[in-house]
Design an enzyme around this catalytic site. Structure first.
Site, mmCIF file in Angstrom:
data_model
loop_
_atom_site.group_PDB
_atom_site.id
_atom_site.type_symbol
_atom_site.label_atom_id
_atom_site.label_comp_id
_atom_site.label_asym_id
_atom_site.label_seq_id
_atom_site.Cartn_x
_atom_site.Cartn_y
_atom_site.Cartn_z
ATOM 1 N N HIS A 79 0.797 -1.268 0.143
ATOM 2 C CA HIS A 79 0.069 -0.015 -0.070
ATOM 3 C C HIS A 79 1.050 1.344 0.049
ATOM 4 O O HIS A 79 0.542 2.121 -0.629
ATOM 5 C CB HIS A 79 -0.911 -0.077 1.171
ATOM 6 C CG HIS A 79 -1.963 -1.215 1.238
ATOM 7 N ND1 HIS A 79 -2.570 -1.525 2.457
ATOM 8 C CD2 HIS A 79 -2.343 -1.862 0.047
ATOM 9 C CE1 HIS A 79 -3.227 -2.652 2.155
ATOM 10 N NE2 HIS A 79 -3.141 -2.978 0.881
ATOM 11 N N HIS A 238 -9.643 -1.823 -4.805
ATOM 12 C CA HIS A 238 -8.247 -2.091 -4.059
ATOM 13 C C HIS A 238 -7.468 -3.095 -4.789
ATOM 14 O O HIS A 238 -6.219 -3.212 -4.412
ATOM 15 C CB HIS A 238 -8.769 -2.554 -2.757
ATOM 16 C CG HIS A 238 -7.557 -2.662 -1.776
ATOM 17 N ND1 HIS A 238 -7.021 -1.798 -1.036
ATOM 18 C CD2 HIS A 238 -6.757 -4.170 -1.514
ATOM 19 C CE1 HIS A 238 -5.883 -2.160 -0.581
ATOM 20 N NE2 HIS A 238 -5.711 -3.676 -0.512
ATOM 21 N N ASP A 242 -3.346 -2.657 -5.143
ATOM 22 C CA ASP A 242 -2.301 -3.857 -4.896
ATOM 23 C C ASP A 242 -1.535 -3.803 -5.905
ATOM 24 O O ASP A 242 -0.034 -3.945 -5.909
ATOM 25 C CB ASP A 242 -2.953 -4.886 -4.409
ATOM 26 C CG ASP A 242 -3.580 -5.159 -2.933
ATOM 27 O OD1 ASP A 242 -3.290 -4.241 -2.074
ATOM 28 O OD2 ASP A 242 -4.083 -5.947 -2.909
ATOM 29 N N HIS A 265 -0.926 -10.541 -5.588
ATOM 30 C CA HIS A 265 0.302 -10.259 -5.138
ATOM 31 C C HIS A 265 1.377 -11.351 -5.893
ATOM 32 O O HIS A 265 2.180 -10.752 -6.728
ATOM 33 C CB HIS A 265 0.758 -10.153 -3.832
ATOM 34 C CG HIS A 265 -0.098 -9.305 -2.881
ATOM 35 N ND1 HIS A 265 -0.325 -7.885 -3.290
ATOM 36 C CD2 HIS A 265 -1.004 -9.531 -1.819
ATOM 37 C CE1 HIS A 265 -0.974 -7.231 -2.477
ATOM 38 N NE2 HIS A 265 -1.320 -8.235 -1.513
#
EC number: 3.5.1.108
Length: 305
Positions: A79, A238, A242, A265
């Site tokens: 973040h 969001h 990421d 991720h």
């Protein structure tokens, strides 16, 4: 010339570690040109440095964690990294007195305010961008992520959760990147999790700092946060946040078209590594003339909140 950027002054904040639930102090400091983004764990003696590098990302289970050759780690960097990408900050020293960056409110917005409070200044060195030259795609089962050449930074992200609160109309988000677009459309989107997963993780001693104050939490039927969502499609926004943080792990803003389906991720990192491993797929570029810069990167140092 488009110049590199750093902070005008140091700034400090305290927060809570998502996994430990403990107090964490974060200090952001200016850095010399060509330093890049460097994380430091100051709770260790001597302090351990983690330069932002896609090859140092060795754990992507619940967050993005950098782990060095000795197995020392620093977690939940994505973040803050996204905020650095959003504001185009090239050189910064990030000190934290814990194994993780504080979670704040679960979004990148507190980091944006922190960075703007410290002030951003240009440095007398040309800013380097990574320009995508060839199509690159990575897959994991039905999940995928890809880059194509494009004169700007365009993002298109799709999530797919079988959940009554996540309808088909809120599963995709597209954006042409700019500092202004990132701050207003992406930075406030919070991390999210499912109650059943959180209960299990907490029983394993993880996400002890997780709460409705720093995450969107869903049970089997609905969103549990009293104030609801900041955007109707906050979850996919969001995921884009990421991705922006994960892709900035090279330390350079990217010129290209990013598209992803159910990526996380691990896959974001795999894509970045695949691009950088293929010397035909990318190149470094600098811009002497502002007129040549892709539109989204002609960003003023001052960003309007």
């Amino acid at each position: 010339m488009i110049k590199q950027r750093t902070l005008k002054q140091s700034i400090k904040v305290t927060g809570v570690g998502l996994h430990s639930g403990e107090k964490v102090t974060l200090t952001l400091r200016p850095a010399m040109p060509n330093t890049g983004v460097v994380y430091y764990r100051t709770d260790l003696n001597p302090a351990v440095a983690f330069p932002a590098d896609p090859n140092s990302v060795r754990d992507t289970m619940l967050c993005t964690a950098l782990i060095n050759e000795q197995g020392v780690r620093i977690s939940t960097v994505e973040h803050l990294n996204a905020a650095l990408a959003g504001l185009g900050i090239d050189n910064i020293i990030i000190e934290v007195d814990a194994p993780e960056i504080p979670i704040m409110d679960g979004s990148a917005s507190p980091f944006i305010y922190l960075l703007l409070d410290a002030g951003i200044e240009e440095q007398n060195a040309a800013k380097k961008f990574i320009r995508i030259k060839q199509y690159v795609r990575v897959e994991d089962g039905d999940k995928w992520a890809e880059f194509k050449p494009y004169n700007g930074f365009r993002l298109d992200f799709t999530i797919d959760f079988d959940h009554p609160a996540i309808g088909k109309d809120v599963r995709n988000y597209e954006m042409n990147f700019s500092a202004q677009a990132f701050v207003h459309q992406i930075s406030r989107a919070r991390t999210f999790g499912f109650m059943k997963d959180i209960e299990y993780l907490q029983s394993q001693g993880l996400v002890l700092g997780g709460s409705l104050d720093n995450a969107i939490v869903l049970d089997d039927y609905r969103i549990l946060n009293e104030d609801g969502l900041r955007f109707k499609d906050e979850l996919v926004r969001h995921k884009m946040l990421d991705a922006i943080g994960d892709l900035y792990m090279a330390g350079y803003n990217i010129i290209g078209d990013f598209k992803a389906y159910k990526s996380g991720h691990g896959l974001n990192n795999k894509l970045l590594r695949a691009v950088l491993a293929n010397q035909e797929a990318w190149e470094f570029v600098t811009f002497e003339d502002k007129a040549q810069v892709p539109q989204g990167y002609v960003a003023p140092v001052q960003v309007l909140i």
